[in-house]
Write a protein that holds these residues in place. Structure first.
Motif, PDB file in Angstrom:
ATOM      1  N   ALA A  87     -40.041-110.038  32.037  1.00 23.94           N
ATOM      2  CA  ALA A  87     -40.513-110.635  31.077  1.00 23.94           C
ATOM      3  C   ALA A  87     -39.326-110.709  30.130  1.00 23.94           C
ATOM      4  CB  ALA A  87     -41.534-109.124  30.846  1.00 23.94           C
ATOM      5  N   VAL A  88     -38.126-109.142  30.679  1.00 18.45           N
ATOM      6  CA  VAL A  88     -37.006-109.237  29.170  1.00 18.45           C
ATOM      7  C   VAL A  88     -36.439-110.376  29.671  1.00 18.45           C
ATOM      8  CG1 VAL A  88     -35.017-107.978  28.898  1.00 18.45           C
ATOM      9  CG2 VAL A  88     -36.849-106.701  29.364  1.00 18.45           C
ATOM     10  N   TYR A  89     -36.186-111.396  30.854  1.00 19.35           N
ATOM     11  CA  TYR A  89     -35.195-112.165  31.373  1.00 19.35           C
ATOM     12  C   TYR A  89     -35.430-113.393  30.590  1.00 19.35           C
ATOM     13  CZ  TYR A  89     -33.298-110.091  35.253  1.00 19.35           C
ATOM     14  OH  TYR A  89     -32.486-109.475  36.406  1.00 19.35           O
ATOM     15  N   TYR A  90     -36.934-113.672  30.345  1.00 20.03           N
ATOM     16  CA  TYR A  90     -37.495-114.557  29.669  1.00 20.03           C
ATOM     17  C   TYR A  90     -36.886-114.130  28.223  1.00 20.03           C
ATOM     18  CZ  TYR A  90     -40.050-116.643  33.297  1.00 20.03           C
ATOM     19  OH  TYR A  90     -40.849-117.067  34.830  1.00 20.03           O
ATOM     20  N   MET A  91     -37.533-113.600  27.664  1.00 14.65           N
ATOM     21  CA  MET A  91     -36.944-113.048  25.867  1.00 14.65           C
ATOM     22  C   MET A  91     -35.564-113.193  25.830  1.00 14.65           C
ATOM     23  SD  MET A  91     -39.337-110.000  25.266  1.00 14.65           S
ATOM     24  CE  MET A  91     -38.754-110.063  23.145  1.00 14.65           C
ATOM     25  N   LEU A  92     -34.539-112.670  26.665  1.00 10.80           N
ATOM     26  CA  LEU A  92     -33.465-113.021  27.072  1.00 10.80           C
ATOM     27  C   LEU A  92     -32.853-114.466  26.629  1.00 10.80           C
ATOM     28  CD1 LEU A  92     -31.573-110.533  28.829  1.00 10.80           C
ATOM     29  CD2 LEU A  92     -30.886-110.694  26.221  1.00 10.80           C
ATOM     30  N   GLY A  93     -33.366-115.258  27.689  1.00 12.24           N
ATOM     31  CA  GLY A  93     -33.361-116.927  27.896  1.00 12.24           C
ATOM     32  C   GLY A  93     -33.665-117.235  26.326  1.00 12.24           C
ATOM     33  N   ASP A  94     -34.404-117.353  25.701  1.00 12.21           N
ATOM     34  CA  ASP A  94     -35.144-117.566  24.044  1.00 12.21           C
ATOM     35  C   ASP A  94     -33.271-116.926  23.472  1.00 12.21           C
ATOM     36  OD1 ASP A  94     -36.802-118.688  25.391  1.00 12.21           O
ATOM     37  OD2 ASP A  94     -38.072-117.622  24.816  1.00 12.21           O
ATOM     38  N   ARG A  95     -33.560-115.718  23.633  1.00 10.29           N
ATOM     39  CA  ARG A  95     -32.622-115.263  23.175  1.00 10.29           C
ATOM     40  C   ARG A  95     -30.848-116.133  22.972  1.00 10.29           C
ATOM     41  NH1 ARG A  95     -30.610-113.884  18.575  1.00 10.29           N
ATOM     42  NH2 ARG A  95     -29.064-111.915  18.043  1.00 10.29           N
TER      43      ARG A  95
END
Length: 219
Positions: A87-95
């Motif tokens: 889930a953090v990977y996905y959020m980092l991608g957006d970031r």
């Protein structure tokens, strides 16, 4: 913190290997040698080929596989990455899409630190030209020094990636910076003049951007 099925959120940590002071010094020096990189970074943009600079110094800014991304989670799942890390990977991608300079921070340098160092190097004349960009020495036969009267003239085609035409980042104009016009009459009259000039200024600004974009598309 990532909220799972339990009442308390899980603690997730994610990091990359940071570069040393010496490695960052080499990278920033390489960045300063090419105007296109310095121009884009000083304008707050990430050059599309920034990875070339790191590769030239034997480094990689972007992680190419999960082995280069370190992570751990406090959940009982033995798999890594677990779904909370995922889930953090996905959020980092957006970031990263919003602010790619986060990668600099994960590698050990804030964007502001890099920009400040670039400004210092280019402003103090410490830029070291490599063999491809070095200028001709005045001692070489046939060398013509630049003509002072033509300092502001440039007749060559600019590199397209060096020219960025975009609307102003904010609504503030030079009129806002200068403040009220001291007309010496009533405050109402000053407001009317300011509103009129503000309308003209914004119309001219919009027109200039449109003209620039049209020329860019034609070129």
């Amino acid at each position: 913190q990532v909220q799972g099925t339990q009442a308390e959120p899980y603690q997730v940590e994610l990091w990359l290997d940071t570069f040393t002071e010496e490695e960052w010094g080499y990278v920033i020096e390489t960045l300063s040698q090419q105007a296109i990189f310095s121009a884009k970074l000083l304008a707050g943009e990430m050059p599309y080929n920034i990875e070339d600079v790191f590769a030239k110094n034997g480094l990689r800014l972007f992680p190419f596989n999960l082995d280069e991304v370190h992570s751990r989670c406090s959940c009982p799942d033995p798999a890594n990455p677990c779904k909370h890390i995922g889930a953090v990977y996905y959020m980092l991608g957006d970031r990263f899409s919003e602010d790619p300079f986060v990668l600099f921070q994960l590698r050990g340098r804030l964007k502001e630190e890099i920009i400040a160092k670039l400004r210092h190097i280019r402003g103090s004349g410490e830029v070291k030209k490599d063999s491809k960009t070095s200028q001709v020495s005045p001692s070489i036969k046939g060398y013509q020094p630049p003509v002072v009267s033509g300092y502001w003239q440039y007749n060559q085609q600019l590199e397209s990636s060096l020219v960025v035409i975009s609307p102003p980042p904010g609504s503030e104009t030079v009129l806002d910076v200068l403040g009220p016009i001291p007309l010496g009459t009533t405050a109402t009259a000053a407001d009317v003049v300011m509103q009129y000039l503000d309308t003209i200024y914004k119309n001219v600004s919009d027109r200039a951007v449109l003209m620039g974009l049209n020329r860019e598309s034609e070129g």
